[in-house]
Design a protein around this motif. Structure first.
Motif, PDB file in Angstrom:
ATOM      1  N   ALA A   1       9.836  37.499 -70.355  1.00  0.00           N
ATOM      2  CA  ALA A   1       9.069  37.794 -71.538  1.00  0.00           C
ATOM      3  C   ALA A   1       7.453  37.272 -71.430  1.00  0.00           C
ATOM      4  O   ALA A   1       7.145  37.256 -72.427  1.00  0.00           O
ATOM      5  CB  ALA A   1       9.982  37.443 -72.808  1.00  0.00           C
ATOM      6  N   GLU A   2       6.957  37.289 -70.307  1.00  0.00           N
ATOM      7  CA  GLU A   2       5.712  36.794 -70.083  1.00  0.00           C
ATOM      8  C   GLU A   2       5.016  37.744 -69.059  1.00  0.00           C
ATOM      9  O   GLU A   2       5.654  38.348 -68.311  1.00  0.00           O
ATOM     10  CB  GLU A   2       5.769  35.375 -69.742  1.00  0.00           C
ATOM     11  CG  GLU A   2       6.076  34.541 -70.744  1.00  0.00           C
ATOM     12  CD  GLU A   2       5.933  32.824 -70.425  1.00  0.00           C
ATOM     13  OE1 GLU A   2       4.718  32.587 -70.173  1.00  0.00           O
ATOM     14  OE2 GLU A   2       6.988  32.212 -70.224  1.00  0.00           O
ATOM     15  N   ARG A   3       3.831  37.613 -69.103  1.00  0.00           N
ATOM     16  CA  ARG A   3       2.921  38.022 -68.012  1.00  0.00           C
ATOM     17  C   ARG A   3       2.242  36.803 -67.296  1.00  0.00           C
ATOM     18  O   ARG A   3       2.020  36.100 -67.761  1.00  0.00           O
ATOM     19  CB  ARG A   3       1.765  39.312 -68.458  1.00  0.00           C
ATOM     20  CG  ARG A   3       0.748  38.643 -69.009  1.00  0.00           C
ATOM     21  CD  ARG A   3      -0.470  39.428 -69.211  1.00  0.00           C
ATOM     22  NE  ARG A   3      -0.371  40.745 -70.129  1.00  0.00           N
ATOM     23  CZ  ARG A   3      -0.279  41.856 -69.993  1.00  0.00           C
ATOM     24  NH1 ARG A   3      -0.170  42.231 -68.663  1.00  0.00           N
ATOM     25  NH2 ARG A   3      -0.132  42.881 -71.064  1.00  0.00           N
ATOM     26  N   PHE A   4       1.773  37.191 -65.880  1.00  0.00           N
ATOM     27  CA  PHE A   4       1.209  36.239 -65.167  1.00  0.00           C
ATOM     28  C   PHE A   4       0.263  36.943 -64.248  1.00  0.00           C
ATOM     29  O   PHE A   4       0.539  37.854 -63.385  1.00  0.00           O
ATOM     30  CB  PHE A   4       2.311  35.442 -64.240  1.00  0.00           C
ATOM     31  CG  PHE A   4       3.224  34.472 -64.912  1.00  0.00           C
ATOM     32  CD1 PHE A   4       2.802  33.128 -65.191  1.00  0.00           C
ATOM     33  CD2 PHE A   4       4.711  35.059 -65.603  1.00  0.00           C
ATOM     34  CE1 PHE A   4       3.834  32.320 -65.863  1.00  0.00           C
ATOM     35  CE2 PHE A   4       5.220  34.238 -66.115  1.00  0.00           C
ATOM     36  CZ  PHE A   4       5.055  32.771 -66.390  1.00  0.00           C
ATOM     37  N   ILE A   5      -0.848  36.446 -64.525  1.00  0.00           N
ATOM     38  CA  ILE A   5      -2.105  37.046 -63.588  1.00  0.00           C
ATOM     39  C   ILE A   5      -1.975  36.352 -61.995  1.00  0.00           C
ATOM     40  O   ILE A   5      -1.709  35.273 -62.187  1.00  0.00           O
ATOM     41  CB  ILE A   5      -3.530  36.850 -64.056  1.00  0.00           C
ATOM     42  CG1 ILE A   5      -3.648  37.679 -65.339  1.00  0.00           C
ATOM     43  CG2 ILE A   5      -4.378  36.975 -62.977  1.00  0.00           C
ATOM     44  CD1 ILE A   5      -4.976  37.247 -66.016  1.00  0.00           C
ATOM     45  N   ILE A   6      -1.973  37.147 -61.008  1.00  0.00           N
ATOM     46  CA  ILE A   6      -1.858  36.520 -59.709  1.00  0.00           C
ATOM     47  C   ILE A   6      -3.195  37.152 -58.840  1.00  0.00           C
ATOM     48  O   ILE A   6      -3.326  38.299 -58.358  1.00  0.00           O
ATOM     49  CB  ILE A   6      -0.757  36.959 -58.870  1.00  0.00           C
ATOM     50  CG1 ILE A   6       0.805  36.992 -59.755  1.00  0.00           C
ATOM     51  CG2 ILE A   6      -0.570  36.575 -57.436  1.00  0.00           C
ATOM     52  CD1 ILE A   6       1.867  37.429 -59.109  1.00  0.00           C
ATOM     53  N   ILE A   7      -4.121  36.083 -58.896  1.00  0.00           N
ATOM     54  CA  ILE A   7      -5.374  36.186 -58.096  1.00  0.00           C
ATOM     55  C   ILE A   7      -5.624  35.001 -57.311  1.00  0.00           C
ATOM     56  O   ILE A   7      -5.596  33.763 -58.113  1.00  0.00           O
ATOM     57  CB  ILE A   7      -6.544  36.796 -59.020  1.00  0.00           C
ATOM     58  CG1 ILE A   7      -7.050  35.834 -59.988  1.00  0.00           C
ATOM     59  CG2 ILE A   7      -6.290  38.138 -59.481  1.00  0.00           C
ATOM     60  CD1 ILE A   7      -8.294  35.502 -59.638  1.00  0.00           C
ATOM     61  N   SER A   8      -6.334  35.126 -56.424  1.00  0.00           N
ATOM     62  CA  SER A   8      -6.885  33.869 -55.672  1.00  0.00           C
ATOM     63  C   SER A   8      -8.356  33.485 -56.134  1.00  0.00           C
ATOM     64  O   SER A   8      -8.593  32.360 -56.463  1.00  0.00           O
ATOM     65  CB  SER A   8      -6.780  33.787 -54.260  1.00  0.00           C
ATOM     66  OG  SER A   8      -7.438  34.754 -53.561  1.00  0.00           O
ATOM     67  N   GLU A   9      -9.334  34.452 -55.922  1.00  0.00           N
ATOM     68  CA  GLU A   9     -10.611  34.230 -56.076  1.00  0.00           C
ATOM     69  C   GLU A   9     -11.087  35.492 -56.652  1.00  0.00           C
ATOM     70  O   GLU A   9     -10.821  36.715 -56.353  1.00  0.00           O
ATOM     71  CB  GLU A   9     -11.379  33.870 -54.834  1.00  0.00           C
ATOM     72  CG  GLU A   9     -10.806  32.683 -54.640  1.00  0.00           C
ATOM     73  CD  GLU A   9     -11.555  32.216 -53.142  1.00  0.00           C
ATOM     74  OE1 GLU A   9     -12.824  32.685 -52.841  1.00  0.00           O
ATOM     75  OE2 GLU A   9     -10.897  31.690 -52.123  1.00  0.00           O
ATOM     76  N   ASN A  10     -12.328  35.377 -57.566  1.00  0.00           N
ATOM     77  CA  ASN A  10     -13.217  36.498 -57.954  1.00  0.00           C
ATOM     78  C   ASN A  10     -14.425  36.585 -56.893  1.00  0.00           C
ATOM     79  O   ASN A  10     -14.992  35.471 -56.471  1.00  0.00           O
ATOM     80  CB  ASN A  10     -13.656  36.448 -59.276  1.00  0.00           C
ATOM     81  CG  ASN A  10     -12.615  35.969 -60.264  1.00  0.00           C
ATOM     82  OD1 ASN A  10     -11.847  37.031 -60.639  1.00  0.00           O
ATOM     83  ND2 ASN A  10     -12.292  34.739 -60.746  1.00  0.00           N
ATOM     84  N   LYS A  11     -14.619  37.948 -56.422  1.00  0.00           N
ATOM     85  CA  LYS A  11     -15.733  37.944 -55.517  1.00  0.00           C
ATOM     86  C   LYS A  11     -16.469  39.288 -55.333  1.00  0.00           C
ATOM     87  O   LYS A  11     -15.616  40.294 -55.792  1.00  0.00           O
ATOM     88  CB  LYS A  11     -14.841  37.899 -53.933  1.00  0.00           C
ATOM     89  CG  LYS A  11     -15.897  37.569 -52.700  1.00  0.00           C
ATOM     90  CD  LYS A  11     -15.777  36.226 -52.683  1.00  0.00           C
ATOM     91  CE  LYS A  11     -16.356  35.649 -51.309  1.00  0.00           C
ATOM     92  NZ  LYS A  11     -16.566  34.339 -51.153  1.00  0.00           N
ATOM     93  N   LYS A  12     -17.645  39.234 -55.297  1.00  0.00           N
ATOM     94  CA  LYS A  12     -18.579  40.515 -55.134  1.00  0.00           C
ATOM     95  C   LYS A  12     -18.398  41.060 -53.777  1.00  0.00           C
ATOM     96  O   LYS A  12     -18.069  40.647 -52.681  1.00  0.00           O
ATOM     97  CB  LYS A  12     -20.004  40.056 -55.011  1.00  0.00           C
ATOM     98  CG  LYS A  12     -20.521  39.605 -56.441  1.00  0.00           C
ATOM     99  CD  LYS A  12     -21.989  39.524 -56.377  1.00  0.00           C
ATOM    100  CE  LYS A  12     -22.612  39.473 -57.791  1.00  0.00           C
ATOM    101  NZ  LYS A  12     -23.983  39.209 -57.777  1.00  0.00           N
ATOM    102  N   TYR A  13     -18.170  42.538 -53.913  1.00  0.00           N
ATOM    103  CA  TYR A  13     -18.012  43.517 -52.671  1.00  0.00           C
ATOM    104  C   TYR A  13     -18.831  43.178 -51.769  1.00  0.00           C
ATOM    105  O   TYR A  13     -18.354  43.157 -50.484  1.00  0.00           O
ATOM    106  CB  TYR A  13     -18.102  44.973 -53.042  1.00  0.00           C
ATOM    107  CG  TYR A  13     -17.178  45.298 -54.420  1.00  0.00           C
ATOM    108  CD1 TYR A  13     -15.850  45.533 -54.054  1.00  0.00           C
ATOM    109  CD2 TYR A  13     -17.625  45.966 -55.279  1.00  0.00           C
ATOM    110  CE1 TYR A  13     -14.896  45.767 -55.246  1.00  0.00           C
ATOM    111  CE2 TYR A  13     -16.869  46.369 -56.384  1.00  0.00           C
ATOM    112  CZ  TYR A  13     -15.366  46.165 -56.271  1.00  0.00           C
ATOM    113  OH  TYR A  13     -14.678  46.813 -57.275  1.00  0.00           O
ATOM    114  N   ALA A  14     -20.091  42.720 -51.652  1.00  0.00           N
ATOM    115  CA  ALA A  14     -20.920  42.716 -50.766  1.00  0.00           C
ATOM    116  C   ALA A  14     -20.756  41.402 -49.999  1.00  0.00           C
ATOM    117  O   ALA A  14     -20.774  41.385 -48.751  1.00  0.00           O
ATOM    118  CB  ALA A  14     -22.564  42.659 -51.469  1.00  0.00           C
ATOM    119  N   ASP A  15     -20.396  40.355 -50.730  1.00  0.00           N
ATOM    120  CA  ASP A  15     -19.980  39.068 -49.880  1.00  0.00           C
ATOM    121  C   ASP A  15     -18.896  39.051 -49.183  1.00  0.00           C
ATOM    122  O   ASP A  15     -18.680  38.502 -48.035  1.00  0.00           O
ATOM    123  CB  ASP A  15     -19.771  38.115 -51.220  1.00  0.00           C
ATOM    124  CG  ASP A  15     -21.038  37.615 -51.802  1.00  0.00           C
ATOM    125  OD1 ASP A  15     -22.004  37.856 -51.348  1.00  0.00           O
ATOM    126  OD2 ASP A  15     -20.989  37.175 -52.818  1.00  0.00           O
TER     127      ASP A  15
END
Length: 337
Positions: free
Chosen positions: A232-246
């Motif tokens: 009954a919950e949600r969980f975000i799964i990401i390691s990093e936020n990154k620019k496309y150019a990088d």
């Protein structure tokens, strides 16, 4: 027994493998045209015993429009990992996206009623997150804003989630995960597997960015959430936020290519204008929609704090993720020569 949908996709195949590593019995859905050789081949990147694990999977063809077929697929099943989805941002795919993602989820949940299924994990997307928290980040409390303009994919994922929440309210143990762009090996050129071919083929990129996750992290977290009964919950799964150019810089450098040029807002808006005038005649221009341009021109900061805290999880650094999977991509290219 565990049922994994979308098991030939970049995530579903690794979820199935991780379950097998933990001693689970796995039944997996596929289409009659699915490339199982690609799945089997990709297992060599994740285990020293690829054939052994692959041969343990019970593969079945499933038509998600056929309730009876779904009910048969769920016989003897007590856990479901719903990874199947249609990903795309070309308007020509909108009808298929809505049907596959919404109706497919609805039918699968309906088939779960009266079955032995006790646990259900649904793979959604960070695309459904709209409202920022006080830190200016998107997190699990970031509700979908129906007033915003969304891609068909984002809307389909939101409506799919509504079906899962309904099932949860009716008593099914459900958990929703919202991964960023999943980086994995195999399935090259399709869905998330298109990341390396795209950066290789295109000498241009965009000013925005997105959030990324290693497929190995996503699969392990999905299974841990189910094992620890975090329902009954949600969980975000990401390691990093990154620019496309990088990210593109790292990929193209490893491929021996020049750094990609960033398309300006003016150039992108010219594309939108050209789509309005000539999109009916030139199919590739139909991708230049206002919604798509907005998405590739911004970088939202997405938080992964909840899953790190609740599971005490340490993500694979994105640079290491790209190195690992890019080497697999390069090696596969060499094999085809």
């Amino acid at each position: 027994m565990v049922f994994v949908t979308g098991a030939t996709g970049i995530l579903g195949r690794v979820v199935a493998l991780e379950l097998l590593k933990r001693g689970k019995t796995v039944r997996a859905s596929k289409r009659p045209t699915s490339n199982l050789d690609d799945v089997k081949h990709s297992y060599q990147f994740y285990t020293e015993n690829p054939d052994e694990f692959f041969n343990k999977i019970e593969w079945i063809d499933v038509d998600f429009d056929d309730i009876h077929a779904l009910q048969d697929a769920l016989k003897g099943v007590d856990e479901v990992y719903h990874c199947a989805a249609k990903v795309g941002f070309n308007p020509k795919d909108d009808k298929e996206i809505y049907h596959t993602n919404i109706k497919g989820t609805e039918n699968l949940l309906f088939a779960c009623e009266g079955s032995e299924v006790k646990k259900f994990l649904h793979v959604s997307s960070i695309a459904v997150l709209d409202l920022f928290n006080e830190k200016g980040e998107l997190d699990e409390s970031s509700d979908f804003n129906p007033k915003d303009e969304h891609s068909a994919y984002a809307l389909s994922k939101h409506l799919s989630e509504m079906e899962v929440w309904r099932a949860s309210a009716e008593g099914l143990n459900t958990v929703i995960v919202n991964p960023g762009m999943i980086v994995g090996s195999g399935n090259w050129g399709n869905s998330s597997g298109d990341i390396f071919p795209t950066f290789e083929k295109n000498s241009f990129t965009f000013s925005g960015g997105t959030s990324y996750a290693d497929v190995r992290d996503v699969a392990k977290i999905c299974i841990e959430l189910m094992e620890k009964n975090m329902f009954a919950e949600r969980f975000i799964i990401i390691s990093e936020n990154k620019k496309y150019a990088d990210l593109g810089k790292q990929i193209r450098k490893a491929l021996g290519l020049k750094e990609a040029k960033i398309l300006s807002d003016f150039q992108l808006n010219v594309g939108v204008w050209a789509n309005t005038l000539f999109g009916w005649l030139i199919p590739v221009l139909r991708m230049a929609t206002r919604t798509n341009v907005k998405a590739i021109s911004s970088l939202n900061i997405v938080s992964n704090q909840k899953v790190k805290d609740r599971l005490n999880y340490q993500f694979i650094p994105l640079e290491e993720t790209v190195d690992f999977h890019l080497k697999n991509y390069i090696n596969d290219k060499k094999l085809k020569k």
